[in-house]
Design a protein around this motif. Sequence first.
Motif, PDB file in Angstrom:
ATOM      1  N   ILE A 136       0.859  -1.191   0.000  1.00  0.00           N
ATOM      2  CA  ILE A 136       0.000   0.000   0.000  1.00  0.00           C
ATOM      3  C   ILE A 136       0.895   1.241   0.000  1.00  0.00           C
ATOM      4  N   PRO A 137       0.740   2.133  -0.963  1.00  0.00           N
ATOM      5  CA  PRO A 137       1.638   3.297  -1.009  1.00  0.00           C
ATOM      6  C   PRO A 137       1.253   4.369   0.015  1.00  0.00           C
ATOM      7  N   ILE A 138       1.312   4.000   1.292  1.00  0.00           N
ATOM      8  CA  ILE A 138       0.862   4.913   2.340  1.00  0.00           C
ATOM      9  C   ILE A 138       1.918   5.964   2.671  1.00  0.00           C
ATOM     10  N   ALA A 307       7.545  -6.387  -2.280  1.00  0.00           N
ATOM     11  CA  ALA A 307       8.450  -6.063  -3.395  1.00  0.00           C
ATOM     12  C   ALA A 307       7.883  -4.922  -4.234  1.00  0.00           C
ATOM     13  N   SER A 308       6.558  -4.865  -4.365  1.00  0.00           N
ATOM     14  CA  SER A 308       5.924  -3.778  -5.119  1.00  0.00           C
ATOM     15  C   SER A 308       6.360  -2.420  -4.585  1.00  0.00           C
ATOM     16  N   ALA A 309       6.420  -2.310  -3.250  1.00  0.00           N
ATOM     17  CA  ALA A 309       6.826  -1.039  -2.635  1.00  0.00           C
ATOM     18  C   ALA A 309       8.330  -0.809  -2.801  1.00  0.00           C
ATOM     19  N   VAL A 310       9.123  -1.862  -2.673  1.00  0.00           N
ATOM     20  CA  VAL A 310      10.577  -1.725  -2.862  1.00  0.00           C
ATOM     21  C   VAL A 310      10.873  -1.213  -4.271  1.00  0.00           C
ATOM     22  N   VAL A 311      10.236  -1.829  -5.252  1.00  0.00           N
ATOM     23  CA  VAL A 311      10.519  -1.465  -6.645  1.00  0.00           C
ATOM     24  C   VAL A 311       9.966  -0.073  -6.964  1.00  0.00           C
ATOM     25  N   ALA A 312       8.843   0.301  -6.353  1.00  0.00           N
ATOM     26  CA  ALA A 312       8.335   1.668  -6.560  1.00  0.00           C
ATOM     27  C   ALA A 312       9.365   2.692  -6.092  1.00  0.00           C
ATOM     28  N   ASP A 313      10.010   2.407  -4.967  1.00  0.00           N
ATOM     29  CA  ASP A 313      11.076   3.304  -4.509  1.00  0.00           C
ATOM     30  C   ASP A 313      12.234   3.327  -5.502  1.00  0.00           C
ATOM     31  N   LEU A 314      12.544   2.175  -6.091  1.00  0.00           N
ATOM     32  CA  LEU A 314      13.619   2.131  -7.095  1.00  0.00           C
ATOM     33  C   LEU A 314      13.245   2.971  -8.310  1.00  0.00           C
ATOM     34  N   VAL A 315      11.985   2.891  -8.735  1.00  0.00           N
ATOM     35  CA  VAL A 315      11.552   3.696  -9.890  1.00  0.00           C
ATOM     36  C   VAL A 315      11.626   5.185  -9.547  1.00  0.00           C
ATOM     37  N   THR A 322      17.516  10.232 -13.524  1.00  0.00           N
ATOM     38  CA  THR A 322      17.484  10.300 -14.980  1.00  0.00           C
ATOM     39  C   THR A 322      17.062  11.658 -15.507  1.00  0.00           C
ATOM     40  N   ALA A 323      16.025  12.189 -14.952  1.00  0.00           N
ATOM     41  CA  ALA A 323      15.275  13.240 -15.637  1.00  0.00           C
ATOM     42  C   ALA A 323      15.619  14.632 -15.144  1.00  0.00           C
ATOM     43  N   ASP A 324      15.375  15.613 -15.997  1.00  0.00           N
ATOM     44  CA  ASP A 324      15.255  16.973 -15.514  1.00  0.00           C
ATOM     45  C   ASP A 324      14.103  16.946 -14.520  1.00  0.00           C
ATOM     46  N   PRO A 325      14.158  17.822 -13.531  1.00  0.00           N
ATOM     47  CA  PRO A 325      13.074  17.796 -12.545  1.00  0.00           C
ATOM     48  C   PRO A 325      11.694  17.831 -13.191  1.00  0.00           C
ATOM     49  N   GLU A 326      11.563  18.588 -14.280  1.00  0.00           N
ATOM     50  CA  GLU A 326      10.242  18.749 -14.894  1.00  0.00           C
ATOM     51  C   GLU A 326       9.719  17.441 -15.467  1.00  0.00           C
ATOM     52  N   HIS A 327      10.624  16.528 -15.758  1.00  0.00           N
ATOM     53  CA  HIS A 327      10.170  15.294 -16.391  1.00  0.00           C
ATOM     54  C   HIS A 327      10.296  14.095 -15.470  1.00  0.00           C
ATOM     55  N   ARG A 328      10.434  14.370 -14.181  1.00  0.00           N
ATOM     56  CA  ARG A 328      10.647  13.278 -13.251  1.00  0.00           C
ATOM     57  C   ARG A 328       9.530  12.240 -13.374  1.00  0.00           C
ATOM     58  N   VAL A 329       8.297  12.689 -13.224  1.00  0.00           N
ATOM     59  CA  VAL A 329       7.164  11.779 -13.383  1.00  0.00           C
ATOM     60  C   VAL A 329       6.468  12.130 -14.694  1.00  0.00           C
ATOM     61  N   PRO A 330       6.476  11.227 -15.660  1.00  0.00           N
ATOM     62  CA  PRO A 330       5.829  11.551 -16.945  1.00  0.00           C
ATOM     63  C   PRO A 330       4.335  11.792 -16.745  1.00  0.00           C
TER      64      PRO A 330
ATOM     65  N   ARG B 143       0.576   6.530 -10.690  1.00  0.00           N
ATOM     66  CA  ARG B 143       1.700   7.006 -11.497  1.00  0.00           C
ATOM     67  C   ARG B 143       3.037   6.791 -10.804  1.00  0.00           C
ATOM     68  N   GLU B 144       3.013   6.726  -9.446  1.00  0.00           N
ATOM     69  CA  GLU B 144       4.264   6.600  -8.696  1.00  0.00           C
ATOM     70  C   GLU B 144       4.248   5.443  -7.696  1.00  0.00           C
ATOM     71  N   GLY B 145       3.111   5.245  -7.021  1.00  0.00           N
ATOM     72  CA  GLY B 145       3.092   4.257  -5.937  1.00  0.00           C
ATOM     73  C   GLY B 145       3.094   2.814  -6.418  1.00  0.00           C
TER      74      GLY B 145
END
Lengths: 437, 437
Positions: A136-138, A307-315, A322-330, B143-145
């Motif tokens: 759960i992304p709490i 693992a879903s939460a671990v990998v979300a943190d990795l993403v 990777t990204a310019d701040p503006e493109h962090r989350v597409p 998109r993120e969680g």
Amino acid sequence: MKPVNVGLLGIGTVGGGTFRVLQRNAAEITRRAGRPIVMHTVAERDLARAQSLVFGACQVVDDAFATCRNPEIDIIVELIGGTGVARELILEAIAHGKHVVTANKHLLAKHGNEIFAAAQRHNVMVGFEAAVAGGIPIIKALREGLTANRLEWAAGIINGTSNFILSEMREKGLSFEAVLAEAQRLGYAEADPTFDIEGIDAAHKLTIMAAIAFGVPMQFEKAYIEGISKLEPADIEYAESLGYRIKLLGITKRTPAGIELRVHPTLISAKRLIANVEGVMNAILVKGDAVGVTMYYGAGAGSEPTASAVVADLVDLARMLTADPEHRVPHLAFQPDQLCDLPVLPIEAVETSYYLRLKVVDRPGVMADIARLLSDHGISIEALLQREPPEGEDRVDIIMLTHRTLEARIVAALAAIAELPVVEPQITRLRVEDLRG
Amino acid sequence: MKPVNVGLLGIGTVGGGTFRVLQRNAAEITRRAGRPIVMHTVAERDLARAQSLVFGACQVVDDAFATCRNPEIDIIVELIGGTGVARELILEAIAHGKHVVTANKHLLAKHGNEIFAAAQRHNVMVGFEAAVAGGIPIIKALREGLTANRLEWAAGIINGTSNFILSEMREKGLSFEAVLAEAQRLGYAEADPTFDIEGIDAAHKLTIMAAIAFGVPMQFEKAYIEGISKLEPADIEYAESLGYRIKLLGITKRTPAGIELRVHPTLISAKRLIANVEGVMNAILVKGDAVGVTMYYGAGAGSEPTASAVVADLVDLARMLTADPEHRVPHLAFQPDQLCDLPVLPIEAVETSYYLRLKVVDRPGVMADIARLLSDHGISIEALLQREPPEGEDRVDIIMLTHRTLEARIVAALAAIAELPVVEPQITRLRVEDLRG
């Protein structure tokens, strides 16, 4: 684009799930993150076990400290657990400029202040979404989703083992001891279940939630903790007859005098959604002054949910690297050049179950005719309800639930059924969904 | 640190809430964002209305286009709604290098592809958490969680008006028309309720969710849409007798052949948590291959719940504009030098309600003695349950629920009660929480 290299410390239940999810969903994750996230090294004392779980180009080593210093590795994932070597390894990784992701609530509740201060000094992030309520992304909700609010309280079922035990005690009228033994047999409770049943694990998670809800340091040692091992079936029954359920809740609240931080069995009105969260599932309520009460529900433990939460943190980290701040989350979650061209299906191609209500003349053989027409279209009936016609009426309602079928088939079947002279042409048709996943 | 300046276009219900929340929680928001977020300009055609709502240093203007070009403004918040001038204003703001936050699901479902492409070209972000399910941070979750997951489906109650109508129809056995009239009187439904009751608003939101769940372009025109205006009370009753509830669901699913995108009344087993979401509340289920099913629940509309999402997007942008990537989201949600020093309270200082179970000798006057001792400690009884003693036993269980009181008081009262010779010293005491907010 150059991959983000991950070093995994400990390949137990959650570590194995993390390895598997990163491999299985590599394409999807790369489309979201903007570059591949690659398992570079797995450090594990039990080399044979690690070798049996690891495949592909990933190397297996037994020296976790060397992994924390490896210049090829960008992010260390700590899944060893405990407050001993795990703390040293995380501090070592931070000192070597590596970002860290961990599911270790015990460690953060006790040494989080030290670890975050070190991360701040070395300009790295420590991700810990997996430390509270598994998949759960709490943490993200509290830290980013609800930032407009003055948060007033959070309360949650944040230990699946104890919730499973309470659910079983209520449903089956069994004693605590009997259900604990069953939970251990099913693998829902550990051989030494103290942390789960005495509320300690919940208090670790609550400590972390309180810190990010109110912006206070971790203060696990001040938490009030009461577990479920002394609960008697009589109290569960009495509570039920008063309209309540008993749940082990972690509760943190801001009052003018200070912060409440407490874990204990709690009576909740059976009408509340959270009172109906059963089995090993978790749920957290959060009250903000602007948003009101929101709730977050899901699997709070287990290999792939965590693992879903671990990998979300990795993403999150990969996007940041990777990204310019503006493109962090597409905007659409996936990189703009990585959208998917699956077509949207017409409704006729959708498969679901159906509720049908027909008004028919109350006469022998009608139901058989209808069932035959459904069967001719490959549709089978799951449930049937026929109401006696009211006094003096010769029309009767027939209600049916079908098994799953194509919308196109139900449309054709209903057209044929509406042709029957004994059926009124106006047929009500609603869709039924299972939603269990 | 230099504030982030916001230009607000349209100060209606949500605009007013956004202005209020930014002002009221300014200190808390600054501690989270790392710099103040300041309402610089409000552009509103109805100047008198705007003047009555705006206070402080914020200026009120009637030229929204000039606001989009104002070089002092960093972020434009579009809360005008509709697909006409709102689209032009957003494109104008983007062309002038401004980030945009909007709650306009109608616009995004129809012109999102154009708007996001423009934002990409001009290196700005368009935040739209408020466009789906009000204050529930579902966009952030998707998109993120949940980025580790191959998402399989999402299904939600994403229109509060229609959920209110369905709840009332079921609970009161009323017709659709009668409840709609009531909803309009209460302000839960608009004078022209078409978008809400015919599923169009839900389809806008579903289109956005599908896009970010699967990484497909917005394709509102391909959605299948069926509303609730033709639902008859009979079907709600029949469904209930079969163990189901009827909800207006937006459902999107990935199948090998394509994407399902559909809004329609749906039967759901009454056992599912989402079937018990009543009134104007929203809830969304999301199924991922790793995490399983998670659920997100809260207020899906309204002034401050929606403002909560608007301001969360503003904090995201402020953090992005302020911090090195590594410090975008502080570990403990608040900036490290902005933690709060409220103490953690001892359990004796906590106020809650209590469940008490006492075993007493079944004799007149016992209950009076207990009630007096509770009353002496300032504790009043909310509910009482007394079970007849089993044949041949002279002890009886008394169960009480108290009104809210201090833990210290209950401890003292129970110590006194345990001294009574007719009461067994072992008293069970559990805490009761309301959790309604």
